[in-house]
Design a protein around this motif. Sequence first.
Motif, PDB file in Angstrom:
ATOM      1  N   THR A   1      -8.820   2.334   2.682  1.00  0.00           N
ATOM      2  CA  THR A   1      -8.403   1.951   3.732  1.00  0.00           C
ATOM      3  C   THR A   1      -8.708   2.413   4.949  1.00  0.00           C
ATOM      4  O   THR A   1      -8.683   1.434   5.972  1.00  0.00           O
ATOM      5  CB  THR A   1      -6.622   2.137   3.657  1.00  0.00           C
ATOM      6  OG1 THR A   1      -6.440   3.497   3.797  1.00  0.00           O
ATOM      7  CG2 THR A   1      -6.177   1.289   2.581  1.00  0.00           C
TER       8      THR A   1
ATOM      9  N   SER B   1      -7.459   6.628  -2.159  1.00  0.00           N
ATOM     10  CA  SER B   1      -6.963   5.408  -1.473  1.00  0.00           C
ATOM     11  C   SER B   1      -7.088   5.392  -0.241  1.00  0.00           C
ATOM     12  O   SER B   1      -7.311   4.570   0.655  1.00  0.00           O
ATOM     13  CB  SER B   1      -5.531   5.314  -2.098  1.00  0.00           C
ATOM     14  OG  SER B   1      -5.403   5.166  -3.408  1.00  0.00           O
ATOM     15  N   TYR B   2      -6.956   6.784   0.457  1.00  0.00           N
ATOM     16  CA  TYR B   2      -7.234   6.874   1.831  1.00  0.00           C
ATOM     17  C   TYR B   2      -8.476   6.627   2.612  1.00  0.00           C
ATOM     18  O   TYR B   2      -8.514   5.458   3.295  1.00  0.00           O
ATOM     19  CB  TYR B   2      -6.694   8.240   2.341  1.00  0.00           C
ATOM     20  CG  TYR B   2      -7.155   8.617   3.807  1.00  0.00           C
ATOM     21  CD1 TYR B   2      -6.267   8.027   4.819  1.00  0.00           C
ATOM     22  CD2 TYR B   2      -8.261   9.161   4.103  1.00  0.00           C
ATOM     23  CE1 TYR B   2      -6.529   8.091   6.044  1.00  0.00           C
ATOM     24  CE2 TYR B   2      -8.577   9.428   5.497  1.00  0.00           C
ATOM     25  CZ  TYR B   2      -7.498   8.970   6.588  1.00  0.00           C
ATOM     26  OH  TYR B   2      -7.834   9.082   7.686  1.00  0.00           O
TER      27      TYR B   2
ATOM     28  N   LEU C   1      -4.991  10.431  -3.618  1.00  0.00           N
ATOM     29  CA  LEU C   1      -4.666   9.961  -2.361  1.00  0.00           C
ATOM     30  C   LEU C   1      -5.668   9.871  -1.675  1.00  0.00           C
ATOM     31  O   LEU C   1      -5.834   8.756  -0.746  1.00  0.00           O
ATOM     32  CB  LEU C   1      -3.552  10.716  -1.872  1.00  0.00           C
ATOM     33  CG  LEU C   1      -2.110  10.852  -2.525  1.00  0.00           C
ATOM     34  CD1 LEU C   1      -1.121  11.911  -1.819  1.00  0.00           C
ATOM     35  CD2 LEU C   1      -1.518   9.435  -2.469  1.00  0.00           C
TER      36      LEU C   1
ATOM     37  N   HIS D   1       0.898  -1.236   0.028  1.00  0.00           N
ATOM     38  CA  HIS D   1      -0.077  -0.188  -0.122  1.00  0.00           C
ATOM     39  C   HIS D   1       0.828   1.201   0.075  1.00  0.00           C
ATOM     40  O   HIS D   1       0.604   2.351  -0.622  1.00  0.00           O
ATOM     41  CB  HIS D   1      -1.118   0.173   1.236  1.00  0.00           C
ATOM     42  CG  HIS D   1      -1.982  -0.783   1.035  1.00  0.00           C
ATOM     43  ND1 HIS D   1      -2.990  -0.462   0.021  1.00  0.00           N
ATOM     44  CD2 HIS D   1      -2.608  -2.043   1.663  1.00  0.00           C
ATOM     45  CE1 HIS D   1      -4.033  -1.306   0.184  1.00  0.00           C
ATOM     46  NE2 HIS D   1      -3.613  -2.382   1.171  1.00  0.00           N
TER      47      HIS D   1
ATOM     48  N   ARG E   1      -8.076   2.148  -8.207  1.00  0.00           N
ATOM     49  CA  ARG E   1      -6.525   2.129  -8.690  1.00  0.00           C
ATOM     50  C   ARG E   1      -6.245   1.672  -9.889  1.00  0.00           C
ATOM     51  O   ARG E   1      -5.525   2.004 -11.011  1.00  0.00           O
ATOM     52  CB  ARG E   1      -5.423   1.563  -7.955  1.00  0.00           C
ATOM     53  CG  ARG E   1      -4.286   1.628  -7.956  1.00  0.00           C
ATOM     54  CD  ARG E   1      -2.951   1.500  -7.049  1.00  0.00           C
ATOM     55  NE  ARG E   1      -1.877   2.019  -7.396  1.00  0.00           N
ATOM     56  CZ  ARG E   1      -0.991   1.622  -7.992  1.00  0.00           C
ATOM     57  NH1 ARG E   1      -0.969   0.300  -8.278  1.00  0.00           N
ATOM     58  NH2 ARG E   1       0.320   2.022  -8.241  1.00  0.00           N
TER      59      ARG E   1
ATOM     60  N   ASP F   1       1.816   6.309  -7.270  1.00  0.00           N
ATOM     61  CA  ASP F   1       0.863   7.217  -7.635  1.00  0.00           C
ATOM     62  C   ASP F   1       1.392   8.366  -7.861  1.00  0.00           C
ATOM     63  O   ASP F   1       1.139   9.213  -8.973  1.00  0.00           O
ATOM     64  CB  ASP F   1      -0.346   7.228  -6.807  1.00  0.00           C
ATOM     65  CG  ASP F   1      -1.325   5.876  -6.996  1.00  0.00           C
ATOM     66  OD1 ASP F   1      -1.156   5.325  -7.889  1.00  0.00           O
ATOM     67  OD2 ASP F   1      -2.001   5.391  -6.035  1.00  0.00           O
TER      68      ASP F   1
ATOM     69  N   ASP G   1       2.269   1.749  -3.580  1.00  0.00           N
ATOM     70  CA  ASP G   1       1.218   2.184  -4.285  1.00  0.00           C
ATOM     71  C   ASP G   1       1.003   3.581  -4.350  1.00  0.00           C
ATOM     72  O   ASP G   1       0.936   4.280  -5.433  1.00  0.00           O
ATOM     73  CB  ASP G   1       0.145   1.219  -4.074  1.00  0.00           C
ATOM     74  CG  ASP G   1      -0.067  -0.074  -4.462  1.00  0.00           C
ATOM     75  OD1 ASP G   1       1.046  -0.462  -5.425  1.00  0.00           O
ATOM     76  OD2 ASP G   1      -0.854  -0.745  -4.300  1.00  0.00           O
ATOM     77  N   ARG G   2       1.075   4.122  -2.908  1.00  0.00           N
ATOM     78  CA  ARG G   2       0.702   5.525  -2.979  1.00  0.00           C
ATOM     79  C   ARG G   2       2.029   6.400  -3.610  1.00  0.00           C
ATOM     80  O   ARG G   2       1.867   7.263  -4.280  1.00  0.00           O
ATOM     81  CB  ARG G   2       0.522   5.889  -1.549  1.00  0.00           C
ATOM     82  CG  ARG G   2      -0.877   5.214  -0.888  1.00  0.00           C
ATOM     83  CD  ARG G   2      -2.089   5.531  -1.251  1.00  0.00           C
ATOM     84  NE  ARG G   2      -2.183   4.858  -2.663  1.00  0.00           N
ATOM     85  CZ  ARG G   2      -2.613   3.666  -2.797  1.00  0.00           C
ATOM     86  NH1 ARG G   2      -2.642   2.794  -1.835  1.00  0.00           N
ATOM     87  NH2 ARG G   2      -2.810   3.286  -4.073  1.00  0.00           N
ATOM     88  N   TYR G   3       3.262   6.100  -3.274  1.00  0.00           N
ATOM     89  CA  TYR G   3       4.251   6.797  -3.734  1.00  0.00           C
ATOM     90  C   TYR G   3       4.171   6.580  -5.294  1.00  0.00           C
ATOM     91  O   TYR G   3       4.793   7.336  -6.027  1.00  0.00           O
ATOM     92  CB  TYR G   3       5.741   6.059  -2.881  1.00  0.00           C
ATOM     93  CG  TYR G   3       5.848   6.954  -1.769  1.00  0.00           C
ATOM     94  CD1 TYR G   3       6.074   8.372  -1.837  1.00  0.00           C
ATOM     95  CD2 TYR G   3       5.817   6.234  -0.625  1.00  0.00           C
ATOM     96  CE1 TYR G   3       6.657   8.947  -0.895  1.00  0.00           C
ATOM     97  CE2 TYR G   3       6.141   6.874   0.547  1.00  0.00           C
ATOM     98  CZ  TYR G   3       6.349   8.159   0.607  1.00  0.00           C
ATOM     99  OH  TYR G   3       6.900   8.751   1.614  1.00  0.00           O
TER     100      TYR G   3
END
Length: 198
Positions: free
Chosen positions: A129, A125-126, A122, A90, A146, A97, A93-95
């Motif tokens: 989760t 995605s936030y 972000l 996770h 995503r 993006d 994946d964020r980095y």
Amino acid sequence: MTLDQYRSVADRLLDPFVTAADRLGLSPDGVSVVAFGFAVAAGGAFAVAEPLWYALGGVFVFLNGWLDLVDGALARAQGVDSKGGDLLDHVLDRYADIAMLVGLAAGIGTWALGLAAVTGVLMTSYLGTQIQAVGLGREYGGLVGRADRLALIGIAGFVAAAVQSVGGVHVVELLLGFFAIIGHFTALQRFWGAMSDL
């Protein structure tokens, strides 16, 4: 409706790749890191903002997305899936993006629009989760997940390699604007859906 709902179909197509990765002695975390490397490479290619580099960026995006599926399937096949591996996946994946979107924004110099797109992605995605954190399960729903973002970024890379603009607006600018609007809308959609389930 998002491509994330077809994960089970993709999982069935992964078997040869998972087998190959296992025979090569790769770990799921190692595959996650390689996937992240492709995302960074895509961001760098997009920042160059030339046709060949846009096409290469598109290829790198699709490699990132495919390997992002392989790492989880490999972890399950090896019986080593863990919370630590999920967390690493996770975070990377964020980095990833961020790297891709910043590269796109840098290539055409639209920093404000890039910031709006990054925050939209972000927050989407936030919320996915955070909904899981309050006990409702991992949320992949909404207009753009995503898998959808990766598909759109990859396609936009190939389109930008062929034509720079549509109706006088750069293809990348259209994509970033879309992520800025739809990303925040998807985040709010997930939020309201979760609130109604609490």
